[in-house]
Design an enzyme around this catalytic site. Sequence first.
Site, PDB file in Angstrom:
ATOM      1  N   CYS A   2       0.815  -1.200   0.000  1.00  0.00           N
ATOM      2  CA  CYS A   2       0.000   0.000   0.000  1.00  0.00           C
ATOM      3  C   CYS A   2       0.855   1.259   0.000  1.00  0.00           C
ATOM      4  O   CYS A   2       1.957   1.262   0.535  1.00  0.00           O
ATOM      5  CB  CYS A   2      -0.875   0.041   1.249  1.00  0.00           C
ATOM      6  N   ARG A  27       5.101   0.133  -5.939  1.00  0.00           N
ATOM      7  CA  ARG A  27       5.092  -0.649  -4.701  1.00  0.00           C
ATOM      8  C   ARG A  27       4.166  -1.869  -4.798  1.00  0.00           C
ATOM      9  O   ARG A  27       4.270  -2.771  -3.979  1.00  0.00           O
ATOM     10  CB  ARG A  27       4.628   0.238  -3.534  1.00  0.00           C
ATOM     11  N   TRP A  74      -2.987  -2.691  -1.359  1.00  0.00           N
ATOM     12  CA  TRP A  74      -2.588  -4.068  -1.659  1.00  0.00           C
ATOM     13  C   TRP A  74      -3.354  -4.909  -0.652  1.00  0.00           C
ATOM     14  O   TRP A  74      -3.065  -4.869   0.547  1.00  0.00           O
ATOM     15  CB  TRP A  74      -1.073  -4.193  -1.485  1.00  0.00           C
ATOM     16  N   ASN A 100      -1.774   2.000   5.877  1.00  0.00           N
ATOM     17  CA  ASN A 100      -0.887   0.900   5.472  1.00  0.00           C
ATOM     18  C   ASN A 100      -0.626   0.058   6.714  1.00  0.00           C
ATOM     19  O   ASN A 100      -0.421   0.604   7.796  1.00  0.00           O
ATOM     20  CB  ASN A 100       0.468   1.426   4.981  1.00  0.00           C
ATOM     21  N   GLY A 101      -0.565  -1.248   6.539  1.00  0.00           N
ATOM     22  CA  GLY A 101      -0.276  -2.109   7.687  1.00  0.00           C
ATOM     23  C   GLY A 101      -1.452  -3.025   7.983  1.00  0.00           C
ATOM     24  O   GLY A 101      -2.379  -3.160   7.176  1.00  0.00           O
ATOM     25  N   GLU A 483      17.704 -17.277  -7.846  1.00  0.00           N
ATOM     26  CA  GLU A 483      17.330 -15.896  -8.179  1.00  0.00           C
ATOM     27  C   GLU A 483      16.814 -15.802  -9.621  1.00  0.00           C
ATOM     28  O   GLU A 483      15.848 -15.085  -9.892  1.00  0.00           O
ATOM     29  CB  GLU A 483      18.541 -14.983  -7.938  1.00  0.00           C
ATOM     30  N   LYS A 487      13.116 -14.478 -10.639  1.00  0.00           N
ATOM     31  CA  LYS A 487      12.853 -13.401 -11.609  1.00  0.00           C
ATOM     32  C   LYS A 487      11.795 -13.828 -12.604  1.00  0.00           C
ATOM     33  O   LYS A 487      10.869 -13.101 -12.900  1.00  0.00           O
ATOM     34  CB  LYS A 487      14.116 -13.017 -12.384  1.00  0.00           C
ATOM     35  N   GLU A 490       8.202 -14.293 -11.025  1.00  0.00           N
ATOM     36  CA  GLU A 490       7.494 -13.121 -10.515  1.00  0.00           C
ATOM     37  C   GLU A 490       6.981 -12.198 -11.615  1.00  0.00           C
ATOM     38  O   GLU A 490       5.950 -11.579 -11.450  1.00  0.00           O
ATOM     39  CB  GLU A 490       8.270 -12.377  -9.419  1.00  0.00           C
ATOM     40  N   HIS A 506      17.152 -36.002  -7.352  1.00  0.00           N
ATOM     41  CA  HIS A 506      16.330 -36.441  -6.223  1.00  0.00           C
ATOM     42  C   HIS A 506      14.887 -35.955  -6.362  1.00  0.00           C
ATOM     43  O   HIS A 506      14.192 -35.785  -5.362  1.00  0.00           O
ATOM     44  CB  HIS A 506      16.950 -35.961  -4.916  1.00  0.00           C
ATOM     45  N   LYS A 605       6.526  -4.176  -3.945  1.00  0.00           N
ATOM     46  CA  LYS A 605       7.955  -3.854  -3.901  1.00  0.00           C
ATOM     47  C   LYS A 605       8.464  -3.887  -2.469  1.00  0.00           C
ATOM     48  O   LYS A 605       9.525  -4.388  -2.186  1.00  0.00           O
ATOM     49  CB  LYS A 605       8.166  -2.469  -4.525  1.00  0.00           C
TER      50      LYS A 605
HETATM   51  C1  G6P Z   1       9.508  -8.128  -2.045  1.00  0.00           C
HETATM   52  C2  G6P Z   1      10.091  -7.630  -3.345  1.00  0.00           C
HETATM   53  C3  G6P Z   1      11.366  -8.384  -3.660  1.00  0.00           C
HETATM   54  C4  G6P Z   1      12.349  -8.260  -2.501  1.00  0.00           C
HETATM   55  C5  G6P Z   1      11.729  -8.709  -1.183  1.00  0.00           C
HETATM   56  C6  G6P Z   1      12.602  -8.323  -0.009  1.00  0.00           C
HETATM   57  O1  G6P Z   1       9.054  -9.424  -2.203  1.00  0.00           O
HETATM   58  O2  G6P Z   1       9.162  -7.788  -4.404  1.00  0.00           O
HETATM   59  O3  G6P Z   1      11.956  -7.841  -4.828  1.00  0.00           O
HETATM   60  O4  G6P Z   1      13.487  -9.015  -2.771  1.00  0.00           O
HETATM   61  O5  G6P Z   1      10.478  -8.062  -0.979  1.00  0.00           O
HETATM   62  O6  G6P Z   1      12.656  -6.939   0.069  1.00  0.00           O
HETATM   63  P1  G6P Z   1      13.796  -6.098   0.714  1.00  0.00           P
HETATM   64  O7  G6P Z   1      13.400  -4.680   0.459  1.00  0.00           O
HETATM   65  O8  G6P Z   1      13.803  -6.432   2.169  1.00  0.00           O
HETATM   66  O9  G6P Z   1      15.074  -6.463   0.061  1.00  0.00           O
END
Ligand code: G6P
Length: 610
Positions: A2, A27, A74, A100-101, A483, A487, A490, A506, A605
């Site tokens: 949010c 965000r 969100w 937010n929260g 990673e 990517k 997501e 396995h 984000k």
């Molecule tokens: C969210 C974002 C990711 C990020 C993760 C951790 O899921 O979409 O891109 O890696 O949070 O966020 P931070 O700000 O703690 O690295």
Amino acid sequence: MCGIVGYIGDREARPILMDGLKRLEYRGYDSAGIAIIHKGRISITKQVGKIAALEEDLNGTHLPGTLGIAHTRWATHGEPNQTNAHPHTDGTGNIVLVHNGIIENYNALRKILGEKGHTFRTETDTETIAHLIEEFYRNGTTFEEAFRMALSEVDGTYGIALITKYEPDKIFCARKGSPLVVGIGEGENFIGSDASAIIAHTRNVFYLEDGEIAVISKDGFVTKTIENELVQKKIEKISFDLERIEKAGYPHFMLKEIYEQPHTVADAMRGRLIEEEGVAKLGGLTPILHNVLRSRKIFITACGTSYHAGLVGEYMLEQYCRVPVEVEYASEFRYRDPIIEDDNLVVVITQSGETADTLAALREAKRKGATVMGLVNVVGSTIARETHGGTYIHAGPEIGVASTKAFTSQVAALTLLTLMIARTKSMSAEDGRKIVKEMKDLPVKVEQALKTADLVQAIAEEFRDKRNFLYLGRGYNYPVALEGALKLKEISYIHAEGYPAAEMKHGPIALIDDDMPVVVIATQDSTYEKIVSNIEEVKARRGRVIAVVSEGDDKLDRLVDYTIPIPMTLDLLQPIISIIPLQLLAYHIAVMRGCDVDQPRNLAKSVTVE
Ligand code: G6P
């Protein structure tokens, strides 16, 4: 997650609020809303979906007024529909707020308020706060007092901005666990859940701390604790420019950020390498240097991409510093009561510096007596402020929801940490110098890795319609496989899994057939021969292999379907180069599939709820 934006001044609030909302889009959100007060009347408009839908709704509507709040939601409590979108009101409609929260005791509060005659229109936890304030205000307190009293009844986390008919020339804000920044202008003030919402208007800001409220008028503000003690705030200057949060000609923030990496990796190391001595210097660790260097065990805790960087950190810290390292998701670390001793170091890695689980893990580690250091990108963020010491990775604002440049900068910063600790132990100056030299070459090598873009795009074209992908790596490239898979899933919504290559047999090997693309990071490092055998295993089952290989290695050409050659470096630095084609692959596949790369569905984000 949010986002909040607020304005109070002499200008029309609507364009300022809508612009702020657009800057918060990154965000992640699923609905949006705006409330403006004019001549004692509050108008609220909300809509499901993108800000564009809200804008369309507002088309042709005259929404005058110089004071207002707006929100991107969100969904946590209640599905993303128009009713559940913020702003929310009390029963009278005179109290309007965005939040937010998460309010954890909202069910209990709803019940009590229900017994007192309040009826709720939404499924949200947020609406409860508005009714609670109404309840206290009804009992004859000042509005500010009602606001504070309500907050003291609420469990959970919040960043709140509120407007009310009872005090029509003020915005009330509060923070507990969800960041809020107040921007100071001339005869006008701004509120944002992060600085990008307000940076177009002012650089002078202060951040609310947990347990604080601010009552903001156009010419000033008062800050207090919820317990009514006055608090003096220090005005800080935001250092980044507006251009850094704009696309600079790129179609997406993600692509811009991928291409920024030669510079951001250099920025992470700038001024921190002492070549002659083969060592790194991290000024932000000075207050805790003794504990960092002498720690007998290191925990690394983080979420998402930052967690993957932490895994790379584990490999290098153990290899070079000979200290046991444990890496754990912050969401697990915070609740499982880990055994932490006084001489342990906890490293929290976070791009945003606001991730709720990471913040809670940090607090838990402090409670248990550990020294806690941060590897943080966002300057002045909550986590940066709460750690005992730390290192900024200096990657600049990262707007793309899929984290890219933060990862490479985090790994670079972890290498600096490794070098610093290792040189006080058994690493020789000569070995240190070798690492420093390779680090200095990284920006050029990242640049070279970016030149694979056309090749990667062609590969993306061929595999764009696949439903599953497997990513394999070993050693330092194992976290890169995780990673790379993250990517892809997501932003393209394709199912992708990362695995240590040998572990494939396995389980995941059962999935392999001629319809299964397998991305293997097979650079020439200490595990090269082993991973070649793993590729053979995939090919024996007719899997399609895309291999990221070291430049000049043509041994794999006969075996795999595609090779993506990238520059070689030391094993511990290789992730910074090998991740580049995987970021590009995910990006191009997502674009080809018509996905919204910068605002992928359901993702946020900055995850400020647990
Ligand atoms: C969210 C974002 C990711 C990020 C993760 C951790 O899921 O979409 O891109 O890696 O949070 O966020 P931070 O700000 O703690 O690295």
